[in-house]
Motif scaffolding. Structure first.
Motif, PDB file in Angstrom:
ATOM      1  N   PHE A  21       0.820  -1.209   0.000  1.00 54.41           N
ATOM      2  CA  PHE A  21       0.000   0.000   0.000  1.00 54.41           C
ATOM      3  C   PHE A  21       0.856   1.263   0.000  1.00 54.41           C
ATOM      4  O   PHE A  21       0.447   2.290  -0.534  1.00 54.41           O
ATOM      5  N   ALA A  22       2.049   1.182   0.603  1.00 52.81           N
ATOM      6  CA  ALA A  22       2.932   2.352   0.678  1.00 52.81           C
ATOM      7  C   ALA A  22       3.971   2.360  -0.444  1.00 52.81           C
ATOM      8  O   ALA A  22       4.827   3.244  -0.474  1.00 52.81           O
ATOM      9  N   ASP A  23       3.889   1.396  -1.359  1.00 52.34           N
ATOM     10  CA  ASP A  23       4.856   1.278  -2.448  1.00 52.34           C
ATOM     11  C   ASP A  23       6.271   1.169  -1.900  1.00 52.34           C
ATOM     12  O   ASP A  23       7.215   1.690  -2.498  1.00 52.34           O
ATOM     13  N   ARG A  24       6.396   0.536  -0.712  1.00 54.46           N
ATOM     14  CA  ARG A  24       7.693   0.317  -0.072  1.00 54.46           C
ATOM     15  C   ARG A  24       8.474   1.621   0.084  1.00 54.46           C
ATOM     16  O   ARG A  24       9.696   1.673  -0.043  1.00 54.46           O
ATOM     17  N   ARG A  30       9.005  10.318   1.844  1.00 50.38           N
ATOM     18  CA  ARG A  30       8.602   9.837   0.517  1.00 50.38           C
ATOM     19  C   ARG A  30       9.764   9.796  -0.478  1.00 50.38           C
ATOM     20  O   ARG A  30       9.584  10.008  -1.678  1.00 50.38           O
ATOM     21  N   THR A  31      10.958   9.506   0.027  1.00 51.33           N
ATOM     22  CA  THR A  31      12.145   9.430  -0.817  1.00 51.33           C
ATOM     23  C   THR A  31      12.283   8.026  -1.390  1.00 51.33           C
ATOM     24  O   THR A  31      12.443   7.066  -0.630  1.00 51.33           O
ATOM     25  N   PRO A  32      12.226   7.869  -2.707  1.00 46.55           N
ATOM     26  CA  PRO A  32      12.311   6.531  -3.304  1.00 46.55           C
ATOM     27  C   PRO A  32      13.654   5.869  -3.021  1.00 46.55           C
ATOM     28  O   PRO A  32      14.692   6.534  -2.986  1.00 46.55           O
ATOM     29  N   GLY A  33      13.613   4.561  -2.813  1.00 47.97           N
ATOM     30  CA  GLY A  33      14.833   3.782  -2.694  1.00 47.97           C
ATOM     31  C   GLY A  33      15.459   3.733  -1.320  1.00 47.97           C
ATOM     32  O   GLY A  33      16.418   2.981  -1.114  1.00 47.97           O
ATOM     33  N   LYS A  34      14.976   4.526  -0.360  1.00 50.04           N
ATOM     34  CA  LYS A  34      15.560   4.488   0.979  1.00 50.04           C
ATOM     35  C   LYS A  34      15.131   3.211   1.707  1.00 50.04           C
ATOM     36  O   LYS A  34      13.987   2.769   1.552  1.00 50.04           O
ATOM     37  N   PRO A  35      16.013   2.612   2.497  1.00 47.07           N
ATOM     38  CA  PRO A  35      15.610   1.446   3.298  1.00 47.07           C
ATOM     39  C   PRO A  35      14.472   1.830   4.243  1.00 47.07           C
ATOM     40  O   PRO A  35      14.481   2.916   4.826  1.00 47.07           O
ATOM     41  N   VAL A  36      13.492   0.960   4.362  1.00 48.44           N
ATOM     42  CA  VAL A  36      12.331   1.262   5.198  1.00 48.44           C
ATOM     43  C   VAL A  36      12.080   0.138   6.193  1.00 48.44           C
ATOM     44  O   VAL A  36      12.616  -0.972   6.064  1.00 48.44           O
ATOM     45  N   CYS A  57      11.178   5.336   6.827  1.00 48.48           N
ATOM     46  CA  CYS A  57      12.600   5.110   6.638  1.00 48.48           C
ATOM     47  C   CYS A  57      13.274   5.222   8.005  1.00 48.48           C
ATOM     48  O   CYS A  57      12.656   5.650   8.984  1.00 48.48           O
ATOM     49  N   LEU A  58      14.528   4.874   8.070  1.00 53.06           N
ATOM     50  CA  LEU A  58      15.226   4.883   9.354  1.00 53.06           C
ATOM     51  C   LEU A  58      15.329   6.292   9.925  1.00 53.06           C
ATOM     52  O   LEU A  58      15.194   6.498  11.132  1.00 53.06           O
TER      53      LEU A  58
END
Length: 326
Positions: A21-24, A30-36, A57-58
């Motif tokens: 639902f959160a597109d990971r 909302r930064t793409p590609g960050k570890p979550v 994210c962390l």
């Protein structure tokens, strides 16, 4: 002294849904590609209710821990607002790929405010509170929808209307259990399969809802009511029951620790990132199993495509030998 809560592992199916639902993606920055990671909003690690979970994210997760001045930088209410807003944007983005166009005009029409106010006034004058609730729901004014649902119910309506109105506001949890059971029995006695399917779907009994939709479609086909059969088959699909059944299959296979059927359920749901997480987490188990199909999934997750080709060639070679030996 308050004891620390024991962290319970989030069930696989719930974790997969939250991430999908959160597109990971972190719902705050909302930064793409960050570890979550999945965050428990109420800080109770035992509470794995999906409404209590968000993707952070962390860095943003650390901000939920910072105290001082006016308290934490990110409190639970803020996270809920960020999460709901982000999940809606993700859903809208996915839906935008499916928008249909009629010439240069989109099929979804804007609300005609003059017509909307006129209809509302007519319903109000006639004290048609159920129609008012339906009207406001149709134009997206949920505050007024809920207002007139409460007025309608307080004025006294049928058991069926209570079920309908609560479902309209996605609050089936407010329907008394005896009301649900009575209404289900009435639909069963009258063999009103479509209405029974709708109520079962509203209260989350998806397997039974599907069974009742199928009964209705089968009966209509038998009676040559082709339009009705097509209509309720279409409704079954639009209500997302196929996806809900795959989610049930995912939950069942996770409880049974059946890795292959977890993967297949995730594939049908289109949750491919979750497949990669699952197989990588179980890499040792897959390698020890020597199961070719599972090994293919593992090497895909590792992006080792040469290895995938090698495994597939071995499968073809082995199959050929088995056929010759027969």
């Amino acid at each position: 002294m308050i004891k620390n809560k024991v962290r319970k592992q989030i069930p696989t199916d719930i974790a997969a849904r939250v991430l999908f639902f959160a597109d990971r993606t972190c719902c705050v920055c909302r930064t793409p590609g960050k570890p979550v990671q999945i965050h428990h909003i109420d800080e109770n690690p035992e509470n794995n209710d999906i409404k209590n979970l968000s993707v952070l994210c962390l860095d943003c997760h650390n901000e939920t821990m910072i105290k001082g001045g006016f308290g934490r930088k990110l409190n639970s209410e803020q996270i809920i607002l960020y999460r709901d807003d982000w999940n809606n944007k993700v859903a809208e983005k996915r839906a935008s790929y499916e928008l249909k166009f009629d010439g240069n005009k989109m099929t979804n029409e804007k609300v005609d405010i003059e017509l909307a106010t006129s209809l509302a006034e007519i319903y109000r004058e006639n004290e048609q509170y159920i129609m008012l609730a339906i009207h406001y729901s149709s134009i997206g004014n949920y505050e007024l929808r809920d207002k007139y649902i409460e007025i309608a119910i307080s004025n006294g309506v049928s058991e069926g209307s209570i079920c309908f109105l609560r479902a309209l506001q996605n609050r089936a949890d407010l329907i008394p259990e005896n009301t649900i059971n009575q209404q289900l029995d009435i639909y069963l006695e009258n063999k009103n399969w479509s209405q029974r399917a709708r109520l079962l779907n509203d209260i989350g009994r998806y397997k039974e809802a599907t069974e009742n939709y199928i009964l209705d479609v089968k009966e209509n086909l038998g009676n040559e009511n082709i339009f009705s059969a097509a209509y309720y088959l279409k409704e079954l699909v639009e209500e997302g029951l196929i996806e809900k059944l795959f989610e049930l299959a995912l939950k069942k296979s996770a409880e049974e620790d059946d890795l292959w059927w977890q993967i297949r359920s995730l594939e049908e749901l289109g949750w491919y990132s979750e497949i990669n997480d699952l197989v990588l987490k179980n890499a040792k188990r897959i390698e020890e199993s020597n199961d070719s199909m599972l090994l293919i999934k593992l090497e895909i997750a590792r992006k080792n495509f040469n290895k995938v080709k090698e495994i597939r060639k071995n499968i073809a070679h082995r199959t050929g030998i088995e056929q010759i030996s027969e």
